[in-house]
Scaffold this motif. Structure first.
Motif, PDB file in Angstrom:
ATOM      1  N   ASN A 212      27.706  29.852  63.551  1.00 49.31           N
ATOM      2  CA  ASN A 212      28.342  30.507  64.715  1.00 49.31           C
ATOM      3  C   ASN A 212      27.416  30.850  65.730  1.00 49.31           C
ATOM      4  O   ASN A 212      26.497  31.052  65.684  1.00 49.31           O
ATOM      5  CB  ASN A 212      28.744  31.750  64.145  1.00 49.31           C
ATOM      6  N   PRO A 213      28.087  30.883  66.881  1.00 50.13           N
ATOM      7  CA  PRO A 213      27.555  31.473  68.084  1.00 50.13           C
ATOM      8  C   PRO A 213      26.778  32.865  68.145  1.00 50.13           C
ATOM      9  O   PRO A 213      25.562  33.340  68.642  1.00 50.13           O
ATOM     10  CB  PRO A 213      28.520  31.492  69.334  1.00 50.13           C
ATOM     11  N   ILE A 214      27.575  33.742  67.489  1.00 46.41           N
ATOM     12  CA  ILE A 214      27.031  34.957  67.146  1.00 46.41           C
ATOM     13  C   ILE A 214      27.249  35.444  65.734  1.00 46.41           C
ATOM     14  O   ILE A 214      28.279  35.206  65.158  1.00 46.41           O
ATOM     15  CB  ILE A 214      27.988  36.103  67.995  1.00 46.41           C
ATOM     16  N   HIS A 215      26.129  36.191  65.226  1.00 45.35           N
ATOM     17  CA  HIS A 215      26.504  36.250  63.688  1.00 45.35           C
ATOM     18  C   HIS A 215      25.492  37.784  63.384  1.00 45.35           C
ATOM     19  O   HIS A 215      24.160  37.561  63.462  1.00 45.35           O
ATOM     20  CB  HIS A 215      25.756  35.118  62.736  1.00 45.35           C
TER      21      HIS A 215
ATOM     22  N   ILE B  70      41.498  39.169  78.103  1.00 48.71           N
ATOM     23  CA  ILE B  70      40.047  39.111  78.611  1.00 48.71           C
ATOM     24  C   ILE B  70      39.309  38.468  77.200  1.00 48.71           C
ATOM     25  O   ILE B  70      39.241  39.020  76.292  1.00 48.71           O
ATOM     26  CB  ILE B  70      39.496  40.182  78.871  1.00 48.71           C
ATOM     27  N   LYS B  71      38.291  37.595  77.561  1.00 47.01           N
ATOM     28  CA  LYS B  71      37.560  36.733  76.664  1.00 47.01           C
ATOM     29  C   LYS B  71      36.184  36.662  77.131  1.00 47.01           C
ATOM     30  O   LYS B  71      35.819  36.133  78.187  1.00 47.01           O
ATOM     31  CB  LYS B  71      38.129  35.225  76.165  1.00 47.01           C
TER      32      LYS B  71
ATOM     33  N   GLN C 151      35.347  38.447  68.575  1.00 48.10           N
ATOM     34  CA  GLN C 151      34.453  39.219  69.292  1.00 48.10           C
ATOM     35  C   GLN C 151      34.448  39.092  70.705  1.00 48.10           C
ATOM     36  O   GLN C 151      34.545  38.166  71.275  1.00 48.10           O
ATOM     37  CB  GLN C 151      32.975  39.024  68.709  1.00 48.10           C
ATOM     38  N   GLY C 152      34.742  40.281  71.535  1.00 49.54           N
ATOM     39  CA  GLY C 152      34.720  39.980  72.954  1.00 49.54           C
ATOM     40  C   GLY C 152      36.208  39.527  73.538  1.00 49.54           C
ATOM     41  O   GLY C 152      36.218  39.077  74.600  1.00 49.54           O
ATOM     42  N   VAL C 153      37.181  39.768  72.701  1.00 45.13           N
ATOM     43  CA  VAL C 153      38.517  39.477  72.929  1.00 45.13           C
ATOM     44  C   VAL C 153      39.324  40.639  73.097  1.00 45.13           C
ATOM     45  O   VAL C 153      39.528  41.310  72.061  1.00 45.13           O
ATOM     46  CB  VAL C 153      39.159  38.287  72.202  1.00 45.13           C
ATOM     47  N   TRP C 154      40.254  40.896  74.155  1.00 40.53           N
ATOM     48  CA  TRP C 154      40.848  42.062  74.394  1.00 40.53           C
ATOM     49  C   TRP C 154      42.231  41.824  75.091  1.00 40.53           C
ATOM     50  O   TRP C 154      42.452  40.906  75.864  1.00 40.53           O
ATOM     51  CB  TRP C 154      40.235  43.092  75.377  1.00 40.53           C
ATOM     52  N   LYS C 155      43.259  42.400  74.728  1.00 39.93           N
ATOM     53  CA  LYS C 155      44.459  42.624  75.223  1.00 39.93           C
ATOM     54  C   LYS C 155      44.584  43.573  76.110  1.00 39.93           C
ATOM     55  O   LYS C 155      44.358  44.646  75.684  1.00 39.93           O
ATOM     56  CB  LYS C 155      45.652  42.485  74.447  1.00 39.93           C
ATOM     57  N   VAL C 156      44.821  43.732  77.443  1.00 44.67           N
ATOM     58  CA  VAL C 156      44.892  44.748  78.398  1.00 44.67           C
ATOM     59  C   VAL C 156      46.162  44.979  79.066  1.00 44.67           C
ATOM     60  O   VAL C 156      46.719  44.088  79.582  1.00 44.67           O
ATOM     61  CB  VAL C 156      43.762  44.415  79.512  1.00 44.67           C
ATOM     62  N   GLU C 157      46.789  46.032  78.894  1.00 39.29           N
ATOM     63  CA  GLU C 157      48.104  46.305  79.777  1.00 39.29           C
ATOM     64  C   GLU C 157      47.974  47.579  80.541  1.00 39.29           C
ATOM     65  O   GLU C 157      47.097  48.537  80.387  1.00 39.29           O
ATOM     66  CB  GLU C 157      49.102  46.661  78.793  1.00 39.29           C
ATOM     67  N   MET C 158      48.318  47.474  81.920  1.00 45.11           N
ATOM     68  CA  MET C 158      48.369  48.511  82.766  1.00 45.11           C
ATOM     69  C   MET C 158      49.236  49.825  82.413  1.00 45.11           C
ATOM     70  O   MET C 158      50.482  49.335  81.820  1.00 45.11           O
ATOM     71  CB  MET C 158      48.761  47.972  84.110  1.00 45.11           C
TER      72      MET C 158
ATOM     73  N   LEU D 141      43.578  46.666  73.570  1.00 51.81           N
ATOM     74  CA  LEU D 141      43.615  46.093  72.047  1.00 51.81           C
ATOM     75  C   LEU D 141      42.322  45.165  71.855  1.00 51.81           C
ATOM     76  O   LEU D 141      42.431  43.891  72.232  1.00 51.81           O
ATOM     77  CB  LEU D 141      44.932  45.705  71.597  1.00 51.81           C
ATOM     78  N   ASP D 142      41.373  45.569  71.264  1.00 61.71           N
ATOM     79  CA  ASP D 142      40.143  44.668  70.502  1.00 61.71           C
ATOM     80  C   ASP D 142      40.854  43.708  69.399  1.00 61.71           C
ATOM     81  O   ASP D 142      41.406  44.211  68.493  1.00 61.71           O
ATOM     82  CB  ASP D 142      39.126  45.662  70.030  1.00 61.71           C
ATOM     83  N   ALA D 143      40.484  42.546  69.692  1.00 66.64           N
ATOM     84  CA  ALA D 143      41.291  41.388  68.732  1.00 66.64           C
ATOM     85  C   ALA D 143      40.506  41.781  67.424  1.00 66.64           C
ATOM     86  O   ALA D 143      41.063  40.887  66.368  1.00 66.64           O
ATOM     87  CB  ALA D 143      40.993  40.079  69.200  1.00 66.64           C
ATOM     88  N   THR D 144      39.503  42.459  67.279  1.00 63.56           N
ATOM     89  CA  THR D 144      38.951  42.708  65.815  1.00 63.56           C
ATOM     90  C   THR D 144      39.491  44.261  65.085  1.00 63.56           C
ATOM     91  O   THR D 144      39.019  44.490  63.886  1.00 63.56           O
ATOM     92  CB  THR D 144      37.442  42.867  65.609  1.00 63.56           C
ATOM     93  N   LYS D 145      40.334  44.783  65.992  1.00 59.86           N
ATOM     94  CA  LYS D 145      40.796  46.154  65.506  1.00 59.86           C
ATOM     95  C   LYS D 145      42.487  46.078  65.454  1.00 59.86           C
ATOM     96  O   LYS D 145      43.031  45.154  65.867  1.00 59.86           O
ATOM     97  CB  LYS D 145      40.619  47.315  66.650  1.00 59.86           C
TER      98      LYS D 145
END
Length: 345
Positions: free
Chosen positions: A74-77, A151-152, A160-167, A180-184
């Motif tokens: 993996n790129p990050i572990h 956002i990625k 990791q490092g992926v977010w949904k963002v709403e105003m 919203l963090d994709a891991t949460k």
């Protein structure tokens, strides 16, 4: 199955592990045992090589004895990246060891930047790229005002490092956002500039990608597994990541694997094999023979086309460590490895 008369060469299968795993790794007990078996069936000898940064020199010496190496890292572990490994793999390739996937190929197709580079393909969509945090601060708010964005970070795995963002509407002069963090499982409400401050570290990977949120995400993600330029199977999953609706989250479950003959995905297969993969390799300047032995592309459902068929929107391409895989994939991998070794004879 009968033993092939001619052995085509020796291949290492490399993955990350600690000292205990290095001592205990065998063909029969490894999680890649089905790949080892498939390679043996086509006349390829394969052995395990377990990597960690503290045994760099040991692995360098091991790789020098092989004709090729298939890499699953993996790129990050656990806070570690692939920088040392990638340098080692480039050294091995320069000495004539065939590496799949080569780090330079990963940097072309296995990073989120590929979403921006291929945005004009029919799998693309409203996608922006930011090279600096200053550019993101200047451009992102206007895009966000038009609707939810995703956002990625350029390199990552497992959400990791992926977010949904709403105003959010705010009575104050300071713009607010729901993120919203994709891991949460739970979103947060915070000032937009606070969220942007969290993104600063992502620019260490070169850029940040900004996509419009796909409203049909809750219907599931289709993963197309590719062995080189041919489809090796599919996976389908109802996901929780970035999904807000409780009903859709309740339906989330494990990825279900199926063969490349599954009738539900034949249109996607034709698009991948006949249209998108040739376009991708031409656009990124990747020779067909250098495509990874196993890679995948994740698709969300987009708006239907003029013919009423569902559209597909690319969410990411995975190259570094694609596993688990459909049952049919090891045989496809083995056939391509055998072809590559024959071309070197």
């Amino acid at each position: 199955m009968s033993e092939p008369r001619t052995r085509l060469g020796r291949i290492a299968i490399l993955w990350r592990g600690d000292e205990a795993e290095r001592r205990s790794a065998t063909l029969a007990t490894s999680r890649f045992k089905v790949v080892f078996a498939a390679l043996a069936d086509v006349g390829v000898d394969a052995e395990p090589v377990v990597y960690e940064d503290d045994v760099l020199d040991v692995v360098r010496a091991q790789l020098a004895t092989f004709d090729g190496v298939l890499v699953w890292v993996n790129p990050i572990h656990e806070g570690r990246n692939r920088s040392n490994l990638d340098a080692l793999l480039r050294e091995a390739a320069a000495r004539g060891v065939w590496v799949s996937a080569h780090p330079d190929v990963i940097l072309k197709m296995g990073v989120k930047e590929v979403l921006h580079r291929t945005r004009m393909m029919s799998w693309g969509g409203d996608t922006a790229l930011y090279r600096t945090i200053e550019a993101m601060r200047a451009e992102f708010p206007a895009r966000l005002a038009a609707g939810p964005r995703v956002i990625k970070r350029n390199r990552g795995n497992g959400g990791q490092g992926v977010w949904k963002v709403e105003m959010l509407t705010s009575p104050y002069d300071r713009p607010m956002a729901r993120v919203l963090d994709a891991t949460k499982d739970v979103s947060e409400e915070l000032a937009l500039d606070e969220f942007l401050a969290r993104c600063v570290e992502y620019f260490e990977d070169g850029c940040v990608i900004d996509q419009v949120f796909q409203a049909r995400l809750g219907e599931g993600v289709a993963r197309c597994y590719m062995a080189g330029d041919r489809c090796a199977g599919f996976g389908h999953q109802k996901v929780k990541a970035l999904v807000d609706a409780p009903a859709a989250r309740a339906e989330a479950g494990p990825r279900l694997y199926t063969s490349n003959a599954d009738p539900r995905f034949q249109r996607l297969r034709r698009l991948m094999e006949d249209e998108w993969t040739p376009q991708l390799t031409a656009l990124l300047d990747i020779p067909r023979r250098d495509l990874p032995m196993i890679w995948d592309a994740d698709f969300m459902l987009g708006p239907p086309g003029d013919d009423g068929a569902d559209g597909y929107v690319l969410g990411e391409i995975n190259v570094s460590s694609v596993f688990p895989i459909p049952d049919e994939a090891p045989a496809e991998i083995a056939r391509r490895v055998a072809d590559r070794l024959r071309s070197k004879l």
